[in-house]
Enzyme design. Structure first.
Site, short mmCIF file in Angstrom:
data_model
loop_
_atom_site.label_atom_id
_atom_site.label_comp_id
_atom_site.label_asym_id
_atom_site.label_seq_id
_atom_site.Cartn_x
_atom_site.Cartn_y
_atom_site.Cartn_z
N ASP A 1 14.51 55.51 66.11
CA ASP A 1 15.54 55.21 67.12
C ASP A 1 15.55 53.69 67.21
O ASP A 1 15.19 53.04 66.22
CB ASP A 1 15.18 55.89 68.47
N LYS B 1 11.45 63.43 72.56
CA LYS B 1 11.71 62.01 72.35
C LYS B 1 10.44 61.25 72.68
O LYS B 1 9.60 61.74 73.44
CB LYS B 1 12.83 61.54 73.29
P1 NDP Z 1 18.66 49.66 66.01
O1 NDP Z 1 17.38 49.18 66.57
O2 NDP Z 1 18.84 49.76 64.56
O3 NDP Z 1 19.87 48.77 66.58
C1 NDP Z 1 20.11 48.63 67.94
C2 NDP Z 1 21.25 47.64 68.14
O4 NDP Z 1 21.63 47.64 69.51
C3 NDP Z 1 20.83 46.22 67.82
O5 NDP Z 1 21.95 45.49 67.41
C4 NDP Z 1 20.33 45.73 69.18
O6 NDP Z 1 20.35 44.31 69.33
C5 NDP Z 1 21.32 46.37 70.11
N1 NDP Z 1 20.69 46.58 71.42
C6 NDP Z 1 19.54 47.27 71.66
N2 NDP Z 1 19.23 47.22 72.97
C7 NDP Z 1 20.21 46.51 73.55
C8 NDP Z 1 20.46 46.11 74.88
N3 NDP Z 1 19.63 46.45 75.89
N4 NDP Z 1 21.59 45.39 75.11
C9 NDP Z 1 22.43 45.05 74.10
N5 NDP Z 1 22.24 45.39 72.81
C10 NDP Z 1 21.15 46.11 72.55
O7 NDP Z 1 18.92 51.07 66.74
P2 NDP Z 1 19.90 52.25 66.30
O8 NDP Z 1 21.12 51.69 65.66
O9 NDP Z 1 19.09 53.26 65.59
O10 NDP Z 1 20.26 52.88 67.73
C11 NDP Z 1 21.41 52.45 68.48
C12 NDP Z 1 21.77 53.54 69.49
O11 NDP Z 1 22.07 54.76 68.78
C13 NDP Z 1 20.67 53.91 70.48
O12 NDP Z 1 21.27 54.29 71.71
C14 NDP Z 1 20.03 55.15 69.85
O13 NDP Z 1 19.39 55.97 70.80
C15 NDP Z 1 21.27 55.83 69.28
N6 NDP Z 1 21.03 56.79 68.22
C16 NDP Z 1 20.37 56.44 67.06
C17 NDP Z 1 20.17 57.38 66.07
C18 NDP Z 1 19.57 57.01 64.75
O14 NDP Z 1 19.60 57.87 63.86
N7 NDP Z 1 19.05 55.83 64.56
C19 NDP Z 1 20.58 58.78 66.25
C20 NDP Z 1 21.33 59.03 67.46
C21 NDP Z 1 21.51 58.06 68.41
P3 NDP Z 1 18.97 43.47 69.26
O15 NDP Z 1 18.59 43.47 67.82
O16 NDP Z 1 19.32 42.14 69.80
O17 NDP Z 1 17.97 44.21 70.11
#
Ligand code: NDP
Length: 448
Positions: A168, A128
């Site tokens: 991510d 990672k």
């Molecule tokens: P994105 O950046 O596309 O979206 C993240 C979302 O979560 C946004 O809506 C963001 O809001 C919100 N968010 C992020 N940080 C915080 C926080 N500290 N508090 C509240 N809301 C928060 O990321 P992903 O959708 O790719 O990832 C989301 C989760 O899924 C993560 O935990 C990631 O590790 C996990 N994941 C992702 C994979 C992938 O293929 N993308 C695979 C497996 C797991 P804002 O825009 O306001 O920051």
């Protein structure tokens, strides 16, 4: 509770060395706790020091990323790549750009990734990376300059047979494009060194959708096997509005559920008639806006400041898809009180240990992240295969493979849980099934 002497010794050592990395300690504790019956039955793991090697990354790379912003000012960020375990394949895992990124956060994600990748049955080790860079409010040109500076250093450490990063949080199609371009320029080599690439340059169909769709395939299968039930007619609460949340919403709706929420780090929207996903996509994918805009555009929808309120919305199923530790004990209690029966995790480690205890005490169906969200890395693995073969599968072919991998993760987890006396426990089962394959490979390859 840790009772096995070997496991206790290993965890004490991690606490001594990494006591300042709370997320890493949390992830290690949860895994070690469920591995106690396995190491008790297999003395060869202790004899070969498998656990003490598993909790120590093979390599941690930490570097300076210097770049120039639009105002001509020099900015300095920190970059990380944790190459955690390569027993069953090249390191594989995403890159996160977020101000909360530090070594402990990347180590927790890398550690989880080892077992997650193993569960997919594809040959991928765990890694990672990321940076404390915050793309919010930055211009495309600034994001490009940052990505180029970041890859200039990272390129020394990765390669299609060594370490294959992906996206991510805050690393999506735009960032992967810039990172890939810079790698190609520096190495003069066109290879599948990153996954999540654009379709024009080696990306896989269904990779964008994979984590969210995979989460729903996993949840649907667990519901079918354990509860003889389905998504049909259920009310679903989803947090986040990024890659995972958007495509989890899309698939849950397709499977007959009503999704009533979406959120970002400022607050959440509640739409009692069901979220209109085209509007969320327009806000988030169209112009990188804030979720508040949804309530301004959709009559009858409400916006609330603060993200934890999303867990007070009555639902049958909760799919946390934002970030780590977003559901604490109080939020878990609120979910149970309002009728929630299922929590499956799209985000990595979104539930605190206290929240998990609440799910367990109340008999919820709990699908842990490393199993439930493995669909993203699974299709990344399929993207690597397609790059090696120099061919592209259709959306339907890739989606069918994804579905079958997610269903087999449920089956593998339940079989492992049963074998070690934890029948029906998807968390213990995922940890055990993921671990055994990696542990056996580590024993076979000698002390490294
Ligand atoms: P994105 O950046 O596309 O979206 C993240 C979302 O979560 C946004 O809506 C963001 O809001 C919100 N968010 C992020 N940080 C915080 C926080 N500290 N508090 C509240 N809301 C928060 O990321 P992903 O959708 O790719 O990832 C989301 C989760 O899924 C993560 O935990 C990631 O590790 C996990 N994941 C992702 C994979 C992938 O293929 N993308 C695979 C497996 C797991 P804002 O825009 O306001 O920051």
């Amino acid at each position: 509770m840790l009772t096995n002497e070997y496991v206790k010794r290993v965890y004490d050592q991690v606490q001594k060395r990494d006591g300042d990395q709370p997320e890493f300690l949390q992830a290690v504790y949860e895994v070690l706790d469920t591995l106690q019956p396995v190491v008790a039955k297999h003395p060869e793991y202790e004899a070969n020091g498998v656990l003490e090697r598993l909790v120590e990354p093979e390599r941690v790379v930490k570097f300076r990323v210097a770049w120039v912003d639009d105002a001509g000012k020099v900015q300095v960020n920190r970059g990380y790549r944790v190459q955690f375990n390569s027993a069953i394949g090249p390191y594989k895992g995403g890159l996160r750009f977020h101000p909360t990124v530090n070594e402990g956060v990347i180590k927790f994600l890398g550690f989880e990734q080892i077992l997650k990748n193993s569960l997919t049955t594809l040959p991928m080790g765990g890694g990672k990376g990321g940076s404390d860079f915050d793309p919010k409010g930055k211009s495309d040109a600034e994001v490009m300059r940052f990505c180029q500076a970041f890859m200039t250093e990272l390129s020394r450490h990765i390669g299609q047979f060594t370490d294959v990063p992906a996206g991510d949080i805050n690393v999506g199609a735009r960032e992967i494009g810039y990172l890939f371009g810079q790698y190609k320029r520096i190495r003069d080599e066109y290879s599948g060194v990153l996954t999540g690439k654009g379709l024009e340059f080696g990306g896989s169909l269904a990779r964008t959708e994979a984590t969210g769709y995979g989460l729903c395939y996993y949840t649907a299968e667990a519901l079918r096997v354990l509860k003889n039930d389905s998504f049909e007619g259920k009310t679903v609460v989803i947090s986040g509005s990024g890659n995972v949340a958007i495509f989890a919403t899309e698939k849950a709706q397709e499977l007959g559920a009503k999704v009533v929420t979406a959120s970002d780090s400022n607050g959440y929207v509640y739409d009692p008639d069901g979220i209109k996903l085209d509007i969320v996509k327009d806000i988030k994918l169209g112009h990188r806006g804030r979720i508040k805009e949804y309530a301004e555009r959709v009559p009858g929808a409400e916006y609330h400041e603060g993200c934890s309120g999303v867990w007070t919305v009555p639902c049958d199923i909760a799919l946390p898809c934002a970030t780590q530790n977003e559901i604490d004990e109080a939020s878990a209690e609120a979910l149970v009180k309002n009728g929630c029966k299922v929590v499956c995790e799209g985000a990595n480690m979104p539930s605190t240990p206290e929240a998990i205890a609440v799910y367990q005490k109340n008999g919820l169906l709990y699908g842990p992240a490393k199993a439930a969200n493995a669909g993203g890395v699974a299709v990344s693995g399929l993207e690597m295969s397609q790059n090696s073969y120099r061919l592209s599968w259709t959306f339907e072919e890739t989606d069918a493979k994804l579905k079958s991998i997610m269903e087999s993760i449920v089956a593998e987890s339940l079989a492992a849980a049963k074998e070690y006396g934890e029948e029906g426990d998807l968390m213990a089962g995922a940890n055990i099934a993921g671990f055994v394959k990696v542990a056996n490979a580590m024993v076979a390859q000698g002390i490294l």
